[in-house]
Scaffold this motif. Structure first.
Motif, PDB file in Angstrom:
ATOM      1  N   ASP A  16       0.825  -1.199   0.000  1.00 61.16           N
ATOM      2  CA  ASP A  16       0.000   0.000   0.000  1.00 61.16           C
ATOM      3  C   ASP A  16       0.864   1.255   0.000  1.00 61.16           C
ATOM      4  O   ASP A  16       0.455   2.297  -0.501  1.00 61.16           O
ATOM      5  CB  ASP A  16      -0.910   0.008   1.230  1.00 61.16           C
ATOM      6  CG  ASP A  16      -1.949  -1.099   1.176  1.00 61.16           C
ATOM      7  OD1 ASP A  16      -2.802  -1.055   0.281  1.00 61.16           O
ATOM      8  OD2 ASP A  16      -1.893  -2.008   2.010  1.00 61.16           O
ATOM      9  N   ALA A  17       2.039   1.154   0.589  1.00 58.93           N
ATOM     10  CA  ALA A  17       2.961   2.295   0.633  1.00 58.93           C
ATOM     11  C   ALA A  17       4.334   1.781   1.025  1.00 58.93           C
ATOM     12  O   ALA A  17       4.481   0.669   1.535  1.00 58.93           O
ATOM     13  CB  ALA A  17       2.485   3.352   1.624  1.00 58.93           C
ATOM     14  N   ASP A 102       6.701  11.236   2.470  1.00 62.26           N
ATOM     15  CA  ASP A 102       6.785  11.120   1.016  1.00 62.26           C
ATOM     16  C   ASP A 102       8.170  11.430   0.460  1.00 62.26           C
ATOM     17  O   ASP A 102       8.334  11.624  -0.735  1.00 62.26           O
ATOM     18  CB  ASP A 102       5.745  12.032   0.351  1.00 62.26           C
ATOM     19  CG  ASP A 102       5.919  13.488   0.738  1.00 62.26           C
ATOM     20  OD1 ASP A 102       6.852  13.795   1.514  1.00 62.26           O
ATOM     21  OD2 ASP A 102       5.123  14.326   0.279  1.00 62.26           O
ATOM     22  N   GLY A 171       6.325  10.104  -9.925  1.00 64.08           N
ATOM     23  CA  GLY A 171       5.772   8.764  -9.860  1.00 64.08           C
ATOM     24  C   GLY A 171       6.628   7.776  -9.087  1.00 64.08           C
ATOM     25  O   GLY A 171       6.344   6.571  -9.089  1.00 64.08           O
ATOM     26  N   VAL A 174       4.878   5.248  -6.454  1.00 59.96           N
ATOM     27  CA  VAL A 174       4.180   4.093  -7.025  1.00 59.96           C
ATOM     28  C   VAL A 174       5.183   3.067  -7.539  1.00 59.96           C
ATOM     29  O   VAL A 174       5.062   1.860  -7.302  1.00 59.96           O
ATOM     30  CB  VAL A 174       3.229   4.538  -8.155  1.00 59.96           C
ATOM     31  CG1 VAL A 174       2.625   3.317  -8.848  1.00 59.96           C
ATOM     32  CG2 VAL A 174       2.126   5.427  -7.602  1.00 59.96           C
ATOM     33  N   ALA A 177       6.815   1.244  -4.675  1.00 63.45           N
ATOM     34  CA  ALA A 177       5.911   0.273  -4.056  1.00 63.45           C
ATOM     35  C   ALA A 177       5.822  -0.998  -4.890  1.00 63.45           C
ATOM     36  O   ALA A 177       5.828  -2.115  -4.355  1.00 63.45           O
ATOM     37  CB  ALA A 177       4.532   0.886  -3.863  1.00 63.45           C
ATOM     38  N   ARG A 178       5.765  -0.850  -6.213  1.00 63.94           N
ATOM     39  CA  ARG A 178       5.677  -2.029  -7.073  1.00 63.94           C
ATOM     40  C   ARG A 178       6.990  -2.829  -7.040  1.00 63.94           C
ATOM     41  O   ARG A 178       6.982  -4.055  -7.012  1.00 63.94           O
ATOM     42  CB  ARG A 178       5.347  -1.617  -8.510  1.00 63.94           C
ATOM     43  CG  ARG A 178       4.011  -0.940  -8.655  1.00 63.94           C
ATOM     44  CD  ARG A 178       2.850  -1.845  -8.227  1.00 63.94           C
ATOM     45  NE  ARG A 178       1.600  -1.109  -8.136  1.00 63.94           N
ATOM     46  CZ  ARG A 178       1.119  -0.604  -7.002  1.00 63.94           C
ATOM     47  NH1 ARG A 178       1.785  -0.760  -5.859  1.00 63.94           N
ATOM     48  NH2 ARG A 178      -0.023   0.045  -6.995  1.00 63.94           N
TER      49      ARG A 178
END
Length: 326
Positions: A16-17, A102, A171, A174, A177-178
Motif C-alpha cells: 500500500d505504501a 513522502d 511517480g 508508485v 511500491a511495485r
C-alpha cells in the motif's frame, strides 16, 4: 503442490505504501529502531553491521546480505554488538532532520571508522496481519548474498528499487511500491528455498499427506470440509490425521480452515460490488448470519465495517501516527 500454494500466498501481497532511506554510518554507531506496522528490510554496502531483535542472538550481517523483518519488530542496528544504541528518533533530531513520509530519509552519522552504507525500507501491507503466510514467518529473516538460493535477479531488483526510491522522480512512490512487492516476494522465495525448517502450515505443507489436505483446503475453501473428509484426502485415519495436523501446523484442521476462509473473505470484501451472501457462499457459509458471526470472531468487527475500514485510506496502518524513517 507446495510451490503452487506458496505462489498463491505470495500473489496476494500488494504494497500500500513504502518508506525508504539511505544511512551513511561511520563506526562506531548504534541505534534502536522502534516497531512499525509494516515489513522492514535492510541491506548494506561497505562495512558489516549487527542486528539484534529481542529474544534472538545478535546477528552479524555482511555487505550485500539481505535482512527482512516481516512483522516490523523493534530492533537494534549497530556497527558492533558492544556499542550502546541511541533511539533512532533522537539520532534524526540531533542531525536536524525532519522526516517526511513522502521523501526518502537521508542520514549521515557515527564516528570516524569504517563506513556502512545502509539502505532501508518499510513496506506497508494492510492485510499482513491476517495473511496466512505472514502468520508463520519468523521475526527475522537473513538471506546471505552468497546463498545458492539467491539469484542475480534479487540484487538487480534491489538496485532498481534503490535507484527509483532515492531519485524521487515523478511517480517514484508508485514505482517504489511495485518494486518493493517484487523485492519482498523474491526475499521470501529465497528464504523458503534455503530454510532448513518451517513452522505452521508451511511445515504441514512439506509433509506429503498433510500437505495434500492443506492443498485441497486452500484450493476449495467453499467445500463442506470435515475432519473426516480432510483425513480421507490425506489418506489417513481421522485420529492420526488430527494429531499429525496439530503437531505440524499447531492448530486444528477446522481452525486452519476457518482462518483461511476468513482471509479469503477479507480480500473479497474489498470489492464493493460483491454481495455479502455471495462472499459467504464462496467460502463455505450457507447463510449471512453464520458468516457474519465467524468473521466477527476472526476480525473483531462485522464484515461491512471491515470493508469500510479497508476502503478508507485514513484507516491504513501507515496513516497519521505511523513512525517515519525507514
Amino acid at each position: 503442490m507446495a510451490t503452487d500454494l506458496l505462489s498463491a500466498a505470495l500473489a496476494d501481497l500488494r504494497a500500500d505504501a513504502v518508506v525508504t532511506g539511505h544511512f551513511s554510518l561511520a563506526a562506531p554507531w548504534a541505534f534502536v529502531k522502534p516497531a512499525v506496522e509494516g515489513a522492514a528490510f535492510r541491506t548494506a554496502f561497505g562495512g558489516p553491521y549487527t542486528i539484534i531483535v529481542e529474544g534472538m542472538e545478535p546477528l552479524r550481517v555482511e555487505a550485500g546480505d539481505f535482512v527482512l523483518l516481516p512483522h516490523g519488530h523493534e530492533h537494534v542496528l549497530a556497527s558492533a554488538p558492544g556499542v550502546a544504541p541511541v533511539p533512532f528518533d533522537d539520532l534524526v533530531a540531533r542531525e536536524g532532520i525532519r522526516p517526511s513520509f513522502d521523501t526518502p530519509l537521508r542520514l549521515t552519522a557515527g564516528g570516524g571508522g569504517e563506513v556502512c552504507d545502509l539502505y532501508t525500507g518499510i513496506v506497508f501491507y494492510r492485510e499482513a496481519v491476517r495473511n496466512p503466510l505472514f502468520s508463520v514467518l519468523p521475526p527475522l529473516i537473513h538471506v546471505r548474498a552468497n546463498d545458492p538460493a539467491v539469484g542475480p535477479w534479487l540484487a538487480d531488483t534491489l538496485m532498481a528499487f534503490i535507484r527509483e526510491s532515492m531519485a524521487c522522480q515523478p511517480g517514484w512512490a508508485v514505482a517504489a511500491a511495485r518494486l518493493a512487492d517484487v523485492l519482498f516476494v523474491q526475499l521470501l522465495r529465497a528464504h523458503l528455498a534455503s530454510a532448513i525448517s518451517h513452522t505452521g502450515w508451511l511445515r504441514g505443507l512439506m509433509d506429503p499427506q498433510i500437505g495434500r489436505a492443506i492443498a485441497q483446503l486452500h484450493r476449495y475453501p467453499e467445500r463442506d470440509w470435515t475432519v473426516e473428509s480432510l483425513a480421507a484426502t490425506a489418506g489417513m485415519s481421522r485420529s492420526r490425521f488430527s494429531a499429525r495436523f496439530v503437531e505440524l501446523v499447531e492448530e486444528t484442521p477446522i481452525g486452519h480452515l476457518t482462518a483461511y476462509r476468513m482471509y479469503v473473505a477479507s480480500g473479497a470484501l474489498r470489492d464493493s460490488r460483491r454481495r455479502l451472501i455471495e462472499i459467504a457462499t464462496s467460502v463455505g457459509y450457507a447463510s449471512e448470519k453464520a458468516f457474519i458471526r465467524a468473521f466477527r470472531r476472526w476480525s473483531g468487527m462485522a464484515p461491512k465495517q471491515y470493508a469500510r475500514s479497508m476502503r478508507d485510506p485514513h484507516d491504513a496502518p501507515y496513516a497519521a501516527g505511523a513512525p517515519y524513517g525507514a
